[in-house]
Design a protein around this motif. Sequence first.
Motif, short mmCIF file in Angstrom:
data_model
loop_
_atom_site.label_atom_id
_atom_site.label_comp_id
_atom_site.label_asym_id
_atom_site.label_seq_id
_atom_site.Cartn_x
_atom_site.Cartn_y
_atom_site.Cartn_z
N TRP A 1 0.84 -1.21 0.00
CA TRP A 1 0.00 0.00 0.00
C TRP A 1 0.87 1.25 0.00
O TRP A 1 0.62 2.19 -0.74
CB TRP A 1 -0.93 0.03 1.20
CG TRP A 1 -2.10 -0.90 1.10
CD1 TRP A 1 -2.63 -1.48 -0.02
CD2 TRP A 1 -2.89 -1.35 2.20
NE1 TRP A 1 -3.71 -2.26 0.32
CE2 TRP A 1 -3.89 -2.21 1.66
CE3 TRP A 1 -2.87 -1.14 3.56
CZ2 TRP A 1 -4.86 -2.82 2.45
CZ3 TRP A 1 -3.83 -1.75 4.36
CH2 TRP A 1 -4.81 -2.58 3.81
N ASP B 1 2.40 2.23 -3.30
CA ASP B 1 1.51 2.71 -4.34
C ASP B 1 1.64 4.22 -4.49
O ASP B 1 1.68 4.96 -3.50
CB ASP B 1 0.06 2.35 -4.02
CG ASP B 1 -0.86 2.69 -5.17
OD1 ASP B 1 -1.07 1.82 -6.04
OD2 ASP B 1 -1.35 3.84 -5.23
N GLU C 1 -0.38 6.53 -5.22
CA GLU C 1 -1.45 7.38 -4.69
C GLU C 1 -1.66 7.27 -3.18
O GLU C 1 -2.49 8.01 -2.64
CB GLU C 1 -2.77 7.09 -5.41
CG GLU C 1 -2.84 7.68 -6.80
CD GLU C 1 -4.25 7.64 -7.36
OE1 GLU C 1 -4.88 8.70 -7.43
OE2 GLU C 1 -4.70 6.53 -7.70
N ARG D 1 -8.67 2.68 -6.23
CA ARG D 1 -7.58 2.50 -7.20
C ARG D 1 -6.38 1.80 -6.54
O ARG D 1 -5.75 0.93 -7.15
CB ARG D 1 -7.17 3.85 -7.78
CG ARG D 1 -8.22 4.45 -8.69
CD ARG D 1 -7.70 5.65 -9.46
NE ARG D 1 -7.26 6.75 -8.64
CZ ARG D 1 -7.99 7.81 -8.31
NH1 ARG D 1 -9.25 7.89 -8.73
NH2 ARG D 1 -7.49 8.79 -7.57
N VAL D 2 -6.06 2.18 -5.30
CA VAL D 2 -4.94 1.54 -4.59
C VAL D 2 -5.22 0.05 -4.41
O VAL D 2 -4.35 -0.79 -4.65
CB VAL D 2 -4.68 2.23 -3.23
CG1 VAL D 2 -3.69 1.44 -2.39
CG2 VAL D 2 -4.20 3.67 -3.44
N ARG E 1 -4.78 -1.77 -7.78
CA ARG E 1 -3.38 -1.92 -8.22
C ARG E 1 -2.60 -2.88 -7.33
O ARG E 1 -1.77 -3.63 -7.82
CB ARG E 1 -2.68 -0.55 -8.24
CG ARG E 1 -3.05 0.29 -9.43
CD ARG E 1 -2.15 1.52 -9.53
NE ARG E 1 -2.29 2.40 -8.40
CZ ARG E 1 -3.12 3.45 -8.34
NH1 ARG E 1 -3.88 3.74 -9.37
NH2 ARG E 1 -3.16 4.21 -7.26
N THR E 2 -2.84 -2.85 -6.02
CA THR E 2 -2.06 -3.69 -5.11
C THR E 2 -2.64 -5.09 -4.96
O THR E 2 -1.93 -6.01 -4.53
CB THR E 2 -1.94 -3.06 -3.71
OG1 THR E 2 -3.25 -2.98 -3.11
CG2 THR E 2 -1.28 -1.69 -3.77
#
Length: 194
Positions: free
Chosen positions: A24, A27, A29, A113-114, A117-118
Amino acid sequence: MTTATALPAPADVAARAREIHSAWQADAEMQTVLDGCAKYNSEWDDFYGGPLISTYSVARDAQHLIGDALRVMALKTAVYEMTGNELLAELPVPVPVDVTCHALCAQFTVLSRVQQRTGHLFVHSTVNEHANATAWDTGDFTHQAYEAAFGPVDERYWIPAAEAERRRQVLDGKYAAIGITDRGMTSAIDYAAA
């Protein structure tokens, strides 16, 4: 998916939580989430979270609470990933940190979004908070897993259950004097027409 009915060992949760927390934080963002949460402090009003902290100030305490909230979310996510059980994953957390988890989760769009992506969900369920019969307390599973993953808790924010209740009772008396009762759920303040 098979769901477990018992918590894994705190050390196993801690190891997985460190990995999730690192992902996290890596990332692009995540800093936007954390900064946004800190700047959103005018919406942190609550009656029994932050005010349980002695001489509380959002301006002074926000950064630490946000860091703790993200680490707690990593613990919850680790439990969920390891067990598939959302109820088990809703670990008891000290009230000031839990309130900050709510503020963190309010950054919904960027958190989405995080998560995408993760590959790690932010696991938090207010409904299940109330389903768990026990409050956070010193030495419990959450405490053990947190310290194994991230080091000692800050006792300013990690207020033991009995002390949190004592402070809530102090607040009950102060709030009742101005017409706020039921732990902030009822108000007897009559705003007369201007």
